[in-house]
Design a protein around this motif. Structure first.
Motif, short mmCIF file in Angstrom:
data_model
loop_
_atom_site.label_atom_id
_atom_site.label_comp_id
_atom_site.label_asym_id
_atom_site.label_seq_id
_atom_site.Cartn_x
_atom_site.Cartn_y
_atom_site.Cartn_z
N VAL A 90 59.82 159.50 -24.44
CA VAL A 90 59.24 159.27 -23.11
C VAL A 90 59.49 157.83 -22.67
CG1 VAL A 90 57.05 159.10 -21.83
CG2 VAL A 90 57.50 161.10 -23.28
N LEU A 91 59.26 156.89 -23.59
CA LEU A 91 59.44 155.48 -23.24
C LEU A 91 60.90 155.16 -22.94
CD1 LEU A 91 57.05 153.83 -25.87
CD2 LEU A 91 56.66 154.10 -23.41
N ASN A 92 61.80 155.68 -23.78
CA ASN A 92 63.22 155.41 -23.59
C ASN A 92 63.74 156.01 -22.29
OD1 ASN A 92 66.21 156.35 -23.99
ND2 ASN A 92 65.93 154.56 -25.32
N CYS A 93 63.31 157.22 -22.00
CA CYS A 93 63.81 157.93 -20.82
C CYS A 93 63.29 157.31 -19.51
CB CYS A 93 63.42 159.40 -20.92
SG CYS A 93 63.97 160.40 -19.54
N PHE A 94 62.02 156.92 -19.49
CA PHE A 94 61.43 156.48 -18.21
C PHE A 94 61.17 154.98 -18.11
CE2 PHE A 94 60.17 160.94 -18.74
CZ PHE A 94 60.70 161.47 -17.58
N ALA A 95 61.26 154.25 -19.24
CA ALA A 95 60.83 152.85 -19.16
C ALA A 95 61.78 151.86 -19.81
CB ALA A 95 59.44 152.72 -19.77
N LYS A 96 62.99 152.28 -20.15
CA LYS A 96 63.94 151.35 -20.78
C LYS A 96 64.21 150.18 -19.83
CE LYS A 96 68.30 151.52 -23.23
NZ LYS A 96 69.43 152.39 -23.56
N GLY A 97 63.99 148.97 -20.32
CA GLY A 97 64.23 147.78 -19.50
C GLY A 97 63.16 147.55 -18.44
N SER A 135 62.34 151.43 -28.31
CA SER A 135 62.73 152.30 -27.20
C SER A 135 63.37 151.52 -26.05
CB SER A 135 61.50 153.04 -26.66
OG SER A 135 60.70 152.13 -25.91
N GLY A 136 63.22 150.20 -26.08
CA GLY A 136 63.79 149.38 -25.01
C GLY A 136 62.81 149.12 -23.87
#
Ligand SMILES: *Cc1c(COP(=O)(O)O)cnc(C)c1O
Length: 470
Positions: A167-174, A200-201
């Motif tokens: 979830v974090l990687n898909c919607f909140a990377k960077g 997760s970025g």
């Protein structure tokens, strides 16, 4: 085989053979059903041999009681010729229902029947039978997850740590993810919200303090770079006293004017059943998080849900679809065994109260102190009957069990245990642990306790044998 002799009609019936303490040894590295099958095969062989002997005019030579012991020697010898595995069962007498070291949730035969059926044959795992073309593997559990949680769509991944990462990687990377300082938890030593987030970025934006966080703390930091407001269930600890946390309702209100910000809650345990109705804990259900307006909710498959290791992500269709299209969906996808076990477990949750009791975790959590007391007392009688000169005191006494698995840390379930007042408790603990079939109890006030909440009825014979042996 030919030395085993008795009259054919005095071969004891199966139920009597199953009562024999040696039946426990047979179950050391195999299931109850396998052990029973092994015993039955042996009895069949012996019966055939005896019929042959009678036919040839030989006479029976042993008395039936001795015969049983000899029969078991034969069965155990045949069993020992099979190499033991390194992963094997233990008897959990600790009373901790979701013991992480012992594999968390137990599964029922009911669920395993479906797994066996799917695993040993071909299946429509990724085949749309109506259209005769490729289908999706998540379809088998998505509908059930939606109807049980009230969500629009759902996805299954390897475990809940993977859900959070995904979830974090898909919607909140960077981008920024706002989390209360009171919810930056570590679970089981290997899952830390802050570390997963870093991997997760996503960029962690901490708000509030350890004991108190307010809506305005979140509101103040929302900006263009904010991807989501995240809530993490503090599964394995409780803050008490001067505390304040922000509810999902409040978070949903808070980001009302900034539609690019998502609200995501990691509820941890995945409660589909309201245990509060039985006075057990105060864990909200997944459906409540969904109803409160979360865009995404994630939870574990093998905690209070009582299934296999898996991570579930449920929520609004547009976001679940985005996850499904992401490369990580392929990286984190689950096997057909997981899907089969999950489908069977969720079907039990979707049926009536009686069927739900086929889920061992659920059944163990709801077992009442009175019913456990009855079992312990009957067991103590049986033990004293088998071994009248034990040399130490055996009593049935009240105790408390724990839920475990990092869930409901403050809940104590009134339970009943078999208590042994042995002189050297530690050597008993070691001896019971180092057997081919380890039996793990709990030391309390210099006595060794076996909490019957986590010992199933068909494991009583294993405990009996272990105690007689040690
Ligand atoms: C247990 C837990 C996890 C980790 O779940 P696994 O299925 O063990 O990977 C993550 N978040 C919370 C809040 C938990 O309680």
């Amino acid at each position: 085989m030919s030395q085993l002799k008795v009259e054919v009609r005095s071969i004891p019936p199966m139920h009597e053979l199953l009562e024999h303490p040696s039946f426990g040894s047979l179950q050391q590295h195999r299931t109850y059903t396998e052990a029973k099958q092994l015993l039955k095969n042996c009895v069949d062989q012996v019966r055939a041999q005896l019929l042959q002997d009678v036919w040839e005019g030989a006479l029976p030579s042993t008395d039936p009681r001795q015969f049983i012991d000899e029969l078991y020697q034969l069965v155990l010898q045949q069993a020992s010729e099979q190499t033991p595995t390194t992963l094997y069962r233990v008897v959990n007498g600790t009373g901790t229902v979701l013991h992480t070291n012992f594999g968390r949730a137990r599964l029922s035969e009911h669920v395993m029947d479906h797994v066996t059926h799917i695993a040993t044959s071909y299946s429509n795992l990724e085949y749309d039978v109506d259209k005769g073309e490729r289908g999706s593997r998540t379809q088998h559990v998505e509908k059930l997850l939606c109807s049980l949680t009230g969500a629009e769509a759902a996805l299954v991944v390897n475990n809940n740590a993977a859900s959070v990462y995904f979830v974090l990687n898909c919607f909140a990377k960077g981008k920024e993810v706002v989390v209360s300082r009171g919810e930056l938890v570590e679970i089981g030593g290997s899952f830390r919200v802050s570390s997963i987030m870093e991997e997760s970025g996503a960029l962690l934006r901490e708000v509030g303090t350890t004991n108190r966080t307010h809506v305005k703390d979140y509101a103040e930091v929302i900006r263009e770079e904010t991807a989501m407001l995240m809530k993490v269930h503090t599964s394995n600890f409780k803050t008490i006293g001067f505390t304040k946390s922000v509810s999902v309702d409040e978070l949903v209100q808070c980001k009302r004017d900034t539609p690019h910000v998502l609200v995501y809650e990691d509820v941890g345990s995945g409660v589909l059943y309201d245990y509060r109705a039985h006075g057990i804990g105060d864990e909200p259900t997944v459906a409540e998080a969904v109803k409160a307006g979360c865009d995404l909710v994630s939870f574990s498959g093998d905690k209070l849900l009582g299934g296999v290791q898996a991570g579930f992500i449920v929520g609004k269709r547009e976001y679940i679809d985005q996850l499904k299209r992401h490369q990580l969906a392929r990286v984190l996808r689950v096997d057909k065994l997981t899907l089969a076990a999950t489908e069977a477990t969720l079907r039990l949750w979707a049926s009536d109260e009686n069927d739900q009791l086929h889920i061992p975790t659920h059944q163990m959590l709801l077992a009442t102190q009175a019913e456990l007391q009855k079992r312990v007392e009957a067991f103590a009688d049986r033990l004293l009957h088998k071994a009248p000169q034990l040399g130490f005191n055996v009593t049935a006494e009240a105790c408390t069990s724990r839920v475990g698995g990092g869930t409901m840390p403050d809940v104590e379930l009134p339970s009943y245990a078999l208590a042994l007042a042995v002189s050297d408790v530690n050597s008993w603990v070691t001896a019971l642990r180092k057997r081919a079939l380890p039996v793990i109890g709990r030391v309390y006030q210099d006595r060794l306790l076996f909490d019957f909440r986590t010992i199933s009825k068909d494991e009583e014979v294993l405990l009996l044998e272990a105690l007689l042996e040690v």
